[in-house]
Design an enzyme around this catalytic site. Structure first.
Site, PDB file in Angstrom:
ATOM      1  N   HIS A  16      62.370  72.651  63.634  1.00 25.48           N
ATOM      2  CA  HIS A  16      61.914  73.844  64.347  1.00 25.48           C
ATOM      3  C   HIS A  16      60.783  73.495  65.317  1.00 25.48           C
ATOM      4  O   HIS A  16      60.719  74.002  66.444  1.00 25.48           O
ATOM      5  CB  HIS A  16      61.450  74.881  63.322  1.00 25.48           C
ATOM      6  N   GLU A  73      62.228  71.912  68.348  1.00 28.23           N
ATOM      7  CA  GLU A  73      62.840  72.942  69.195  1.00 28.23           C
ATOM      8  C   GLU A  73      61.797  73.549  70.137  1.00 28.23           C
ATOM      9  O   GLU A  73      62.030  73.711  71.336  1.00 28.23           O
ATOM     10  CB  GLU A  73      63.460  74.034  68.319  1.00 28.23           C
ATOM     11  N   HIS A  74      60.622  73.888  69.584  1.00 24.00           N
ATOM     12  CA  HIS A  74      59.546  74.461  70.394  1.00 24.00           C
ATOM     13  C   HIS A  74      59.084  73.486  71.475  1.00 24.00           C
ATOM     14  O   HIS A  74      58.931  73.857  72.637  1.00 24.00           O
ATOM     15  CB  HIS A  74      58.347  74.807  69.501  1.00 24.00           C
ATOM     16  N   GLU A 124      52.711  81.614  63.663  1.00 20.97           N
ATOM     17  CA  GLU A 124      54.062  82.164  63.482  1.00 20.97           C
ATOM     18  C   GLU A 124      54.435  82.173  61.993  1.00 20.97           C
ATOM     19  O   GLU A 124      54.972  83.163  61.485  1.00 20.97           O
ATOM     20  CB  GLU A 124      55.070  81.317  64.259  1.00 20.97           C
TER      21      GLU A 124
END
Length: 427
Positions: free
Chosen positions: A67, A70-71, A142
């Protein structure tokens, strides 16, 4: 190029495998104004222990690295890739699941330029330790934000019960502690291993000519240099035995129940059989617990469930489980009824041919309705990509599922499953 026609849905799918290993699917939609692109790598939150490309030993990386990567891919030396898409009149996004990471765009203009941008920004990584440390703070916020969402905590609480001491029990985004351990070097090692074209799929659908689009993609890839194709060695998936029950006090007004059933029978490696198994068990659950069933009506009328009640059947290459969730003031009683009902599903009066026929028509209607959405097609196509089987095979698989076949598949799941419940009580 391989061409496959699906007369039941009126679609023609073109498949090409390039010399660098990239698999490309083209689904032309000449009557649509929008074009949708999805670039996916077979790399998700479960993939934390593997042998990095060019090395000989297994390495375990921090949770949440897929993840995080991905960012970071959106950030380039000269700006943010999302802004580049915006300048071309396109919307862009990305998402990470247990087994995949996908990057996407949708547009009504500059189609060729957006396809090139999708390929280029994903295939040109740029990580610095300074930018990694900046992102650590953003993703930590987040993670903490999602900890305040009751339904999120409920679902992952259930997974922690069903698959203890496994990556499936971990938040896809990781933890604040694991995120702080990620370095730019880690990102490059993960990228070089999993973002090789041979481990990736490009899906394009919309208003374009296949031959021209194929030439564009082939030329784009031919101008880039990649390492030789090699097999990725991952650690086998493993989990401790399920925790029977667990609970959490949370800021909710009434209790929430999550009940899970972990499948133990080893699934076939054949893509068609796995897809059929998934559809069959989902159908059985819908016959017994769906809103057209008498069981659902009884539970609703008794006040044991409300409109929040839902269920799903998840099938991965290394796991499969059924999950039920509902707001309920009687979580223990509801859990027992659901357990007992599933174990003896064959004696339920709704498990019959007439009900099955009605549900199959309803599912097929929903399926054909969904084909109007390019976004839905692309996302379903990517997430349900079993080897040799696609989203467009659903009608034929559904048509072949008799009551006897469904019973055979359901027995395979029910006879070996183990259950667990997770209850969220008001503080």
């Amino acid at each position: 190029m391989e061409i496959k026609k699906y007369p039941q849905v009126g679609e023609t799918l073109y498949k090409d495998v390039l010399s660098n290993g990239l698999t490309v699917f083209y689904l032309p939609k000449p009557d649509y104004n929008k074009t949708y692109g999805l670039f996916t790598t077979n790399f998700g939150s479960l993939d934390t222990t593997f042998t990095p490309r060019g090395k000989s030993e297994m390495t375990t990386f921090p949770e949440g690295i897929a993840h995080f990567l991905e960012h970071k891919l959106f950030e380039k030396k000269d700006g943010d890739a999302m802004n580049f898409f915006g300048a071309l009149g396109a919307n862009s996004n990305a998402f990470t699941s247990f087994s995949r990471t996908s990057y996407l765009f949708s547009t009504m203009e500059n189609i060729a330029e957006n396809v090139e941008l999708l390929l280029d920004f994903v295939q040109e990584p740029y990580f610095t330790q300074e930018s990694v440390e900046k992102e650590q703070g953003i993703i930590t916020q987040e993670i903490q934000m999602y900890q305040d969402y009751a339904d999120f905590r409920l679902f992952f609480g259930l997974l922690q019960n069903l698959y203890p001491k496994s990556q499936l029990a971990s938040d896809i985004a990781g933890t604040p502690r694991s995120i702080r351990q990620i370095t730019a070097s880690d990102l490059y090692e993960n990228y070089q291993t999993f973002y090789h074209p041979s481990n990736m799929t490009l899906f394009l659908t919309g208003a374009f000519e296949v031959e021209k689009m194929s030439d564009l993609v082939t030329k784009n890839q031919a101008e880039k240099t990649f390492e030789a194709i090699s097999k990725i060695k991952k650690a086998p998936f493993s989990a401790a035995d399920p925790i029977v029950s667990n609970k959490l006090s949370f800021d909710v007004t009434i209790p929430k129940l999550a009940l899970g059933f972990r499948g133990y029978d080893k699934l076939s490696s054949d893509g068609l059989k796995r897809f059929e198994y998934k559809v069959a068990v989902q159908l059985m659950l819908t016959m017994i617990f769906g809103n057209t069933s008498s069981r659902y009506e009884n539970l609703y009328n008794q006040g044991l469930i409300d409109d929040s009640f839902g269920f799903d059947f998840e099938v991965g290459s290394q796991y499969h489980f059924a999950s039920f969730t509902s707001d309920t003031i009687y979580p223990i009683k509801l859990a027992k009824i659901l357990r007992d009902t599933l174990k003896s599903y064959k004696i339920e009066r709704d498990f019959n041919l007439e009900h099955l026929t009605m549900l199959k028509k309803e599912m097929l209607g929903d399926y054909y309705k969904s084909l109007n959405s390019l976004e839905f097609i692309a996302n379903q196509f990517s997430s349900n990509l079993f080897e040799g089987v696609t989203f467009f095979d659903f009608p034929s698989i559904l048509a072949c599922l008799t009551l006897e076949k469904i019973e055979k598949h359901a027995d395979k799941f029910v006879n070996d499953m183990k259950s667990s419940d997770f209850v969220m009580n008001p503080k």
